[in-house]
Design a protein around this motif. Structure first.
Motif, short mmCIF file in Angstrom:
data_model
loop_
_atom_site.label_atom_id
_atom_site.label_comp_id
_atom_site.label_asym_id
_atom_site.label_seq_id
_atom_site.Cartn_x
_atom_site.Cartn_y
_atom_site.Cartn_z
N PHE A 188 0.87 -1.15 0.05
CA PHE A 188 -0.18 0.17 0.04
C PHE A 188 0.89 1.28 0.05
O PHE A 188 1.69 1.37 0.69
N LEU A 189 0.52 2.09 -0.90
CA LEU A 189 1.34 3.18 -1.03
C LEU A 189 0.28 4.39 -0.95
O LEU A 189 -0.55 4.47 -1.95
N GLU A 190 0.50 5.41 -0.11
CA GLU A 190 -0.56 6.54 0.18
C GLU A 190 -0.61 7.34 -1.27
O GLU A 190 0.41 7.53 -1.71
N ALA A 191 -1.80 7.75 -1.61
CA ALA A 191 -2.02 8.58 -2.67
C ALA A 191 -1.17 9.75 -2.67
O ALA A 191 -0.95 10.49 -1.53
N ILE A 244 7.15 4.67 7.40
CA ILE A 244 6.85 6.10 7.35
C ILE A 244 8.04 6.92 6.80
O ILE A 244 8.93 7.07 7.55
N ILE A 245 8.12 7.32 5.44
CA ILE A 245 9.01 8.26 4.99
C ILE A 245 8.80 9.90 5.30
O ILE A 245 9.83 10.43 5.72
N SER A 246 7.60 10.06 5.38
CA SER A 246 7.25 11.47 5.55
C SER A 246 5.75 11.39 5.90
O SER A 246 5.13 10.54 5.98
N GLU A 247 5.37 12.71 6.37
CA GLU A 247 4.09 12.78 6.74
C GLU A 247 2.92 12.42 5.53
O GLU A 247 1.90 11.82 6.04
N ASN A 248 3.48 12.47 4.45
CA ASN A 248 2.62 12.10 3.17
C ASN A 248 3.16 10.97 2.51
O ASN A 248 2.21 10.61 1.47
N CYS A 249 3.71 10.32 3.05
CA CYS A 249 4.41 9.29 2.37
C CYS A 249 4.61 7.99 3.32
O CYS A 249 5.64 7.60 4.06
N SER A 295 1.96 9.82 -3.22
CA SER A 295 3.37 9.89 -2.92
C SER A 295 4.06 9.24 -4.03
O SER A 295 3.46 8.77 -5.08
N PHE A 296 5.39 9.49 -4.06
CA PHE A 296 5.97 8.90 -5.14
C PHE A 296 6.38 7.28 -4.96
O PHE A 296 6.10 6.80 -3.67
N ASP A 297 7.04 6.56 -5.72
CA ASP A 297 7.12 5.08 -5.82
C ASP A 297 8.26 4.53 -5.13
O ASP A 297 9.23 4.50 -5.40
N LEU A 298 8.13 4.59 -3.62
CA LEU A 298 8.85 3.89 -2.57
C LEU A 298 8.25 2.76 -1.96
O LEU A 298 8.78 2.50 -0.94
N GLY A 299 7.57 2.07 -2.78
CA GLY A 299 6.67 1.15 -2.31
C GLY A 299 7.67 -0.02 -1.88
O GLY A 299 8.59 -0.52 -2.56
N VAL A 300 7.51 -0.69 -0.42
CA VAL A 300 8.02 -1.77 0.00
C VAL A 300 7.53 -3.44 -0.57
O VAL A 300 6.14 -3.26 -0.70
N THR A 345 4.06 3.64 3.22
CA THR A 345 4.00 2.28 2.53
C THR A 345 4.04 0.86 3.44
O THR A 345 4.79 1.21 4.42
N THR A 346 3.49 -0.15 3.14
CA THR A 346 3.45 -1.07 4.03
C THR A 346 3.33 -2.28 3.00
O THR A 346 3.03 -2.23 1.77
N ASP A 347 3.82 -3.78 3.73
CA ASP A 347 3.74 -4.88 3.01
C ASP A 347 3.78 -5.92 4.14
O ASP A 347 3.97 -5.65 5.32
N GLU A 348 3.20 -6.98 3.81
CA GLU A 348 3.03 -8.30 4.41
C GLU A 348 3.66 -9.52 4.02
O GLU A 348 3.42 -9.59 2.66
N ILE A 349 3.85 -10.51 4.67
CA ILE A 349 4.41 -11.69 4.12
C ILE A 349 4.14 -12.82 5.10
O ILE A 349 4.16 -12.39 6.56
N PHE A 350 3.77 -13.92 4.82
CA PHE A 350 3.46 -15.10 5.71
C PHE A 350 4.58 -15.92 5.53
O PHE A 350 4.97 -16.44 4.39
N ILE A 351 5.07 -16.28 6.63
CA ILE A 351 6.46 -17.30 6.49
C ILE A 351 6.35 -18.77 7.31
O ILE A 351 5.74 -18.70 8.31
N GLU A 352 6.68 -19.79 6.58
CA GLU A 352 6.53 -21.11 7.39
C GLU A 352 8.14 -21.61 7.60
O GLU A 352 8.92 -21.23 6.45
N PHE A 353 8.47 -22.08 8.43
CA PHE A 353 9.88 -22.76 8.67
C PHE A 353 9.35 -24.45 8.73
O PHE A 353 8.58 -24.95 9.15
N PHE A 354 10.49 -25.06 8.00
CA PHE A 354 10.44 -26.33 7.99
C PHE A 354 11.01 -26.88 9.22
O PHE A 354 12.17 -26.59 9.66
#
Length: 289
Positions: free
Chosen positions: A2-5, A77-82, A7-12, A84-93
């Motif tokens: 998710f990248l807030e409207a 949080i890069i700035s007040e108006n920027c 903002s420029f493309d620094l999406g994680v 970005t967030t991401d999520e990942i699910f991880i399993e270990f063997f």
């Protein structure tokens, strides 16, 4: 991501979920580094890491080392108006564990020195029976460090001569074929079994009526009780050579005629009915004129 409207493309991008069977999963105990790919030296940049929705305290960098399964997310949080967030699910063997393996035994035949020959592969079935399938590779080692590091594998597990007398610990490295970088280590004892106790019986004597030193009526069974010396569950047999006695071949079953005049040494085999372990002793035949 998710990248807030506005903002420029620094999406994680934390990458695809890491699942068991994906080929990218790590073994439990190893670490995975999650990387936002964002420069954490940027002024005022804030990294908030979460595990299963709960914030992870004291983590405020662009990377996160993890060693537990779960759903991980990051808010950058890069700035007040920027933001970005991401999520990942991880399993270990998690390698399957094996324990309480039975002791393997081998006869300490003929020389009671604590050494025998062991078939370590006989333990394979006991190991597989505790696993969810038979798709595993099993190897054996003399030390735990060797099993962990896959060094100095026992090259001939079906005919292993123990290197520590009487009792020794052997280590098994158990590797799933589906994930050969993961493994578990188990151990078990190998022990030698003592053969029957032996004594040297008194000589069996007979008279030589024709003075040729040969007698045709030695009844060797007369010495069996003396050879047993109170032991039970033991089979006693008599042989002309030590090789025959050790291999349990060409046993003498009838009255015996000595083949060497005047005196002769026979070899006696004592074999335990239950264990199959054997020992030998000698019996002197004496012909009196």
């Amino acid at each position: 991501v998710f990248l807030e409207a506005g903002s420029f493309d620094l999406g994680v991008n934390l990458g695809d979920d890491i699942l068991i069977g994906s080929g990218n999963e790590e073994c439990i105990g190893n670490e995975i580094i999650l990387d936002t790919q964002i420069d954490d030296t940027l002024e005022e940049t804030i990294f908030n890491w979460f595990k299963d929705g709960a914030i992870i305290d004291d983590e405020n960098s662009s990377t996160l080392n993890i060693s537990e399964a779960g759903t991980y997310s990051v808010d950058v949080i890069i700035s007040e108006n920027c933001t970005t967030t991401d999520e990942i699910f991880i399993e270990f063997f998690i390698p399957e564990e094996v324990d309480n393996l039975p002791t393997l035994n081998s006869c300490d035949n003929f020389d009671i020195d604590g050494y025998g020959v062991f078939d370590l592969n006989a333990q394979d079935t006991n190991i597989i029976n505790q696993l969810t399938s038979n798709e595993f590779t099993i190897t054996y080692y003399e030390s735990e460090d060797d099993a962990i590091n896959d060094n100095n594998v026992i090259e001939n597990p079906s005919g292993f001569d123990n290197t520590i007398a009487f009792s020794q610990i052997i280590f098994a490295r158990i590797v799933p074929n589906s994930n050969p970088t993961c493994y578990s280590v188990s151990n078990f004892l190998i022990e030698t079994i003592n053969p029957p106790e032996v004594i040297v019986p008194t000589a069996l004597e007979e008279c030589d009526d024709d003075y040729d030193g040969i007698v045709s009526y030695f009844d060797l069974s007369q010495k069996t009780d003396e050879v047993l010396n109170g032991q039970t569950g033991i089979v006693v047999s008599y042989h002309e050579s030590i090789e025959d006695a050790e291999n349990n071949t060409n046993g003498i079953v009838d009255l015996y005629t000595n083949t060497t005049a005047d005196t002769q040494t026979l070899h006696v085999r004592l074999e335990d009915n239950e264990t199959g372990c054997a020992a030998t002793t000698t019996l002197e035949l004496v012909i009196n004129p």
